[in-house]
Design a protein around this motif. Structure first.
Motif, PDB file in Angstrom:
ATOM      1  N   ASP A 136       7.886   3.630   9.194  1.00  0.00           N
ATOM      2  CA  ASP A 136       8.947   2.733   8.724  1.00  0.00           C
ATOM      3  C   ASP A 136       9.547   1.850   9.811  1.00  0.00           C
ATOM      4  O   ASP A 136      10.450   1.060   9.532  1.00  0.00           O
ATOM      5  CB  ASP A 136      10.052   3.538   8.045  1.00  0.00           C
ATOM      6  N   SER A 151       1.201   0.333   9.015  1.00  0.00           N
ATOM      7  CA  SER A 151       2.345  -0.288   8.343  1.00  0.00           C
ATOM      8  C   SER A 151       1.932  -1.626   7.756  1.00  0.00           C
ATOM      9  O   SER A 151       1.203  -2.393   8.383  1.00  0.00           O
ATOM     10  CB  SER A 151       3.495  -0.497   9.327  1.00  0.00           C
ATOM     11  N   ASP A 169       7.705  -1.857   3.758  1.00  0.00           N
ATOM     12  CA  ASP A 169       6.489  -1.196   3.274  1.00  0.00           C
ATOM     13  C   ASP A 169       6.883  -0.199   2.179  1.00  0.00           C
ATOM     14  O   ASP A 169       7.663   0.726   2.423  1.00  0.00           O
ATOM     15  CB  ASP A 169       5.816  -0.465   4.446  1.00  0.00           C
ATOM     16  N   HIS A 192       2.181   5.738   6.443  1.00  0.00           N
ATOM     17  CA  HIS A 192       2.832   4.456   6.677  1.00  0.00           C
ATOM     18  C   HIS A 192       4.204   4.697   7.310  1.00  0.00           C
ATOM     19  O   HIS A 192       5.087   5.281   6.688  1.00  0.00           O
ATOM     20  CB  HIS A 192       2.963   3.685   5.367  1.00  0.00           C
ATOM     21  N   ALA A 200       6.229   3.442   3.180  1.00  0.00           N
ATOM     22  CA  ALA A 200       6.702   3.902   4.481  1.00  0.00           C
ATOM     23  C   ALA A 200       7.743   5.011   4.331  1.00  0.00           C
ATOM     24  O   ALA A 200       8.498   5.059   3.363  1.00  0.00           O
ATOM     25  CB  ALA A 200       7.298   2.740   5.268  1.00  0.00           C
TER      26      ALA A 200
END
Length: 267
Positions: free
Chosen positions: A79, A44, A88, A77, A91
């Motif tokens: 969240d 992340s 992000d 990625h 994400a």
């Protein structure tokens, strides 16, 4: 673990005889070791120690190391760090759910970033170089599938990926799923808030889409499988920066076969 790196928790022998032809067993062993290892990074931009893991995995994915093991890197990625001040842009809750499934399958106590899951069978802190190298080198290897891929832009916003070929690994009656991931490299983000405030973060092998091609059960290693996945594309999609990874995963989340494709530049 190297100091300062903390995870965010939440040939030939000397004989003068000519080289003998490999035996059937030796040939089978060489074939088994031919396939790549799938290394899934959970990361992340909201985690202060994920950037170091991203740089490490980018080098390994590009082959810029003496690892001597082919690696397919897939970076997901998550969240769950978005609330800390930086959202992000890559994400997804889908990747958080995927990581949670691995946490349960591997009987871990908690989710964290940066985490590396290798062949769906082992995990480590992803910015610990020694642990990463050890996990990849000790991972089970499988024959490289012989799959042909075709790519078609069925519309400006859509990419169709069609696959056909042999997995070269027997699938038992427990079954398995053939997955295809569309990823993007060469991404650069300027973080203005959060744990990485004022940092410019490069990201490679970022999974943008993940789809199931087909489910298989009780088939031989030579059996031809076919399937098609249709991906909706994101703004700024560039085929020169993107690739597709195909991998086979059983119900226990173990990966036993994978193949990588670069997309055509003129797609």
């Amino acid at each position: 673990m190297p100091r300062g790196l903390f995870p965010c928790f939440g040939g030939r022998s000397a004989s003068s005889e000519p080289d003998a032809a490999p035996t059937a067993d030796q040939a089978a062993e060489e074939d088994r070791r031919a396939g790549p290892v799938v290394a899934e990074l959970f990361s992340s931009q909201g985690c202060g120690t994920s950037p170091e893991a991203e740089l490490l995995m980018s080098r390994l994915g590009r082959g810029d190391s003496n690892l001597e093991v082919p690696v397919i890197v897939l970076a997901y990625h998550v969240d769950y760090w978005d609330y800390t001040g930086w959202k992000d842009p890559f994400a997804s809750s889908q990747w958080t759910v995927r990581q949670k499934a691995y946490v349960e399958a591997l009987k871990l106590d908690t989710m964290f970033t940066p985490q590396l899951v290798v062949q769906g069978a082992a995990q480590c802190v992803a910015n610990d170089l020694d642990a990463v190298v050890s996990a990849i080198r000790s991972a089970p290897r499988f024959p490289l599938p012989k799959i042909q891929a075709t790519f078609q832009r069925t519309s400006p916003e859509t990419l169709q990926v069609s696959l056909s070929g042999a997995l070269r690994n027997k699938v038992d009656d427990q079954g398995a799923t053939v997955m295809v991931a569309l990823y993007e490299s060469g991404l650069v983000t300027e973080c203005t808030t959060g744990a990485n405030k004022d940092r410019v973060l490069p990201n490679d092998f970022v999974v943008r889409k993940l789809e199931k091609i087909c489910s298989v059960k009780d088939i031989s290693a030579k059996k031809t499988i076919t399937g098609t996945a249709t991906f909706s594309l994101w703004e700024g999609f560039n085929s020169r920066k993107s690739g597709v990874a195909v991998f086979v995963q059983n119900g226990s989340h173990r990966v036993f076969g994978a193949q990588n494709f670069q997309l055509p530049e003129n797609l």
